[in-house]
Design a protein around this motif. Sequence first.
Motif, PDB file in Angstrom:
ATOM      1  N   GLN A   1      47.611  29.672  49.313  1.00 37.38           N
ATOM      2  CA  GLN A   1      46.768  30.652  48.629  1.00 37.38           C
ATOM      3  C   GLN A   1      47.461  31.174  47.382  1.00 37.38           C
ATOM      4  O   GLN A   1      48.640  31.540  47.421  1.00 37.38           O
ATOM      5  N   TRP A   2      46.728  31.169  46.281  1.00 33.89           N
ATOM      6  CA  TRP A   2      47.203  31.720  45.006  1.00 33.89           C
ATOM      7  C   TRP A   2      47.046  33.231  45.033  1.00 33.89           C
ATOM      8  O   TRP A   2      45.991  33.741  45.385  1.00 33.89           O
ATOM      9  N   HIS A   3      48.112  33.936  44.653  1.00 29.46           N
ATOM     10  CA  HIS A   3      48.083  35.403  44.575  1.00 29.46           C
ATOM     11  C   HIS A   3      48.472  35.814  43.154  1.00 29.46           C
ATOM     12  O   HIS A   3      49.454  35.308  42.604  1.00 29.46           O
ATOM     13  N   CYS A   4      47.735  36.767  42.587  1.00 35.15           N
ATOM     14  CA  CYS A   4      48.089  37.312  41.279  1.00 35.15           C
ATOM     15  C   CYS A   4      47.873  38.815  41.315  1.00 35.15           C
ATOM     16  O   CYS A   4      46.777  39.290  41.661  1.00 35.15           O
ATOM     17  N   GLU A   5      48.919  39.568  40.970  1.00 30.39           N
ATOM     18  CA  GLU A   5      48.856  41.034  41.032  1.00 30.39           C
ATOM     19  C   GLU A   5      48.311  41.587  39.721  1.00 30.39           C
ATOM     20  O   GLU A   5      49.044  42.086  38.868  1.00 30.39           O
ATOM     21  N   LEU A   6      47.001  41.507  39.557  1.00 34.51           N
ATOM     22  CA  LEU A   6      46.350  41.971  38.335  1.00 34.51           C
ATOM     23  C   LEU A   6      46.233  43.496  38.320  1.00 34.51           C
ATOM     24  O   LEU A   6      46.310  44.140  39.372  1.00 34.51           O
ATOM     25  N   PRO A   7      46.042  44.105  37.145  1.00 36.13           N
ATOM     26  CA  PRO A   7      45.939  45.569  37.079  1.00 36.13           C
ATOM     27  C   PRO A   7      44.834  46.129  37.967  1.00 36.13           C
ATOM     28  O   PRO A   7      44.962  47.239  38.492  1.00 36.13           O
ATOM     29  N   GLU A   8      43.743  45.356  38.164  1.00 34.74           N
ATOM     30  CA  GLU A   8      42.646  45.826  39.006  1.00 34.74           C
ATOM     31  C   GLU A   8      42.959  45.735  40.493  1.00 34.74           C
ATOM     32  O   GLU A   8      42.220  46.275  41.321  1.00 34.74           O
ATOM     33  N   GLY A   9      44.038  45.029  40.831  1.00 30.00           N
ATOM     34  CA  GLY A   9      44.408  44.839  42.227  1.00 30.00           C
ATOM     35  C   GLY A   9      44.810  43.401  42.490  1.00 30.00           C
ATOM     36  O   GLY A   9      44.771  42.553  41.596  1.00 30.00           O
ATOM     37  N   PRO A  10      45.206  43.099  43.711  1.00 31.45           N
ATOM     38  CA  PRO A  10      45.638  41.739  44.027  1.00 31.45           C
ATOM     39  C   PRO A  10      44.455  40.783  44.095  1.00 31.45           C
ATOM     40  O   PRO A  10      43.440  41.069  44.720  1.00 31.45           O
ATOM     41  N   ALA A  11      44.598  39.634  43.426  1.00 27.15           N
ATOM     42  CA  ALA A  11      43.579  38.583  43.474  1.00 27.15           C
ATOM     43  C   ALA A  11      44.113  37.440  44.316  1.00 27.15           C
ATOM     44  O   ALA A  11      45.290  37.075  44.218  1.00 27.15           O
ATOM     45  N   ARG A  12      43.247  36.875  45.153  1.00 23.40           N
ATOM     46  CA  ARG A  12      43.644  35.777  46.033  1.00 23.40           C
ATOM     47  C   ARG A  12      42.585  34.689  45.987  1.00 23.40           C
ATOM     48  O   ARG A  12      41.395  34.972  46.075  1.00 23.40           O
TER      49      ARG A  12
ATOM     50  N   ALA B   1      37.699  38.447  45.009  1.00 22.73           N
ATOM     51  CA  ALA B   1      38.696  39.436  45.418  1.00 22.73           C
ATOM     52  C   ALA B   1      38.368  40.838  44.909  1.00 22.73           C
ATOM     53  O   ALA B   1      38.836  41.832  45.482  1.00 22.73           O
ATOM     54  N   PHE B   2      37.555  40.947  43.847  1.00 20.83           N
ATOM     55  CA  PHE B   2      37.243  42.246  43.271  1.00 20.83           C
ATOM     56  C   PHE B   2      35.835  42.714  43.634  1.00 20.83           C
ATOM     57  O   PHE B   2      35.326  43.677  43.048  1.00 20.83           O
ATOM     58  N   GLY B   3      35.199  42.020  44.579  1.00 21.23           N
ATOM     59  CA  GLY B   3      33.891  42.440  45.052  1.00 21.23           C
ATOM     60  C   GLY B   3      32.719  41.973  44.217  1.00 21.23           C
ATOM     61  O   GLY B   3      31.573  42.343  44.493  1.00 21.23           O
TER      62      GLY B   3
END
Length: 296
Positions: free
Chosen positions: A246-257, A160-162
Amino acid sequence: MTLPTTHVSFPAGAVTGESPVLAVHPLADGRYAVVTAATPFHPLDHTWPDQSADLGTLTVDGTELPVVDCLTGAVGPDGGAPLVGGDIPVRRGDEEWSWLVLHVVEGDPGDLVGRPAALTVDPERRAALCASHSGCHLLALALNAALAPRWRKDPGRSDAFGHPDFDSLAMATSVMDTEASTDTYRLGKSLRKKGFTTEATDDLPALADALPALTEAVNQQLAAWVAADAPVRIEVPGPELTARRQWHCELPEGPARIFCGGTHLHHLGELAELRTELRLSEDGSELVAVTRPKRA
């Protein structure tokens, strides 16, 4: 009669529910499987058995039956008894099959069909499994970031973060229990062909020598995410057991899925700590991450 696919409420965090009993089937080991129309129980997945099954009780007409295991079953278009585990000949979610949550009880429960059942999941066990499973996903993202410099080329799959998705590309097994998640990664020829290097380079030490620093970097990232108390949710396209959640987590770096069929925390502040231990096999062919959550 072909049973309908079980509807599940565990993605939203439910640990109780009521539903009519649809069937009772004997299992090969002498135990019995009770099938209800809907359930809060999370079963062991037959294709990727990473998260341990929920345990608890099933109560019918005042009689409490301990649920000692919970499995995924499947019934084909011609009906019959549900198949379990390796006996299921089709891919998970095959639309011609019914996919069932099997609540396993020790003895013959008798004729329960048509009667309402109260279903109760052991909440402490569920909470521990949720912590381990959410911790496993966070470990994957932190490990991907820490190992990103070891890729000599784009492997064609990113998280999710590239970052190159080492977790999914190298994963051999993943197991969550009430104490920890244990992820085993293969570091073989296939991964090297995709561009990953375990050898020393001009700007990197060998993976074996870098392991202490990598472990520290991953644990620092995990600690920062826990401190951020990021919210977690499960995206649910439908109530069926086989829905692709799908698991979603709103981390400081952005949304992770991350696609996932398990159960999870509602926010990371439910953890007091999350730490991993990275171990490399003697021959360097496997990396193992044991990630232990400590609940707040």
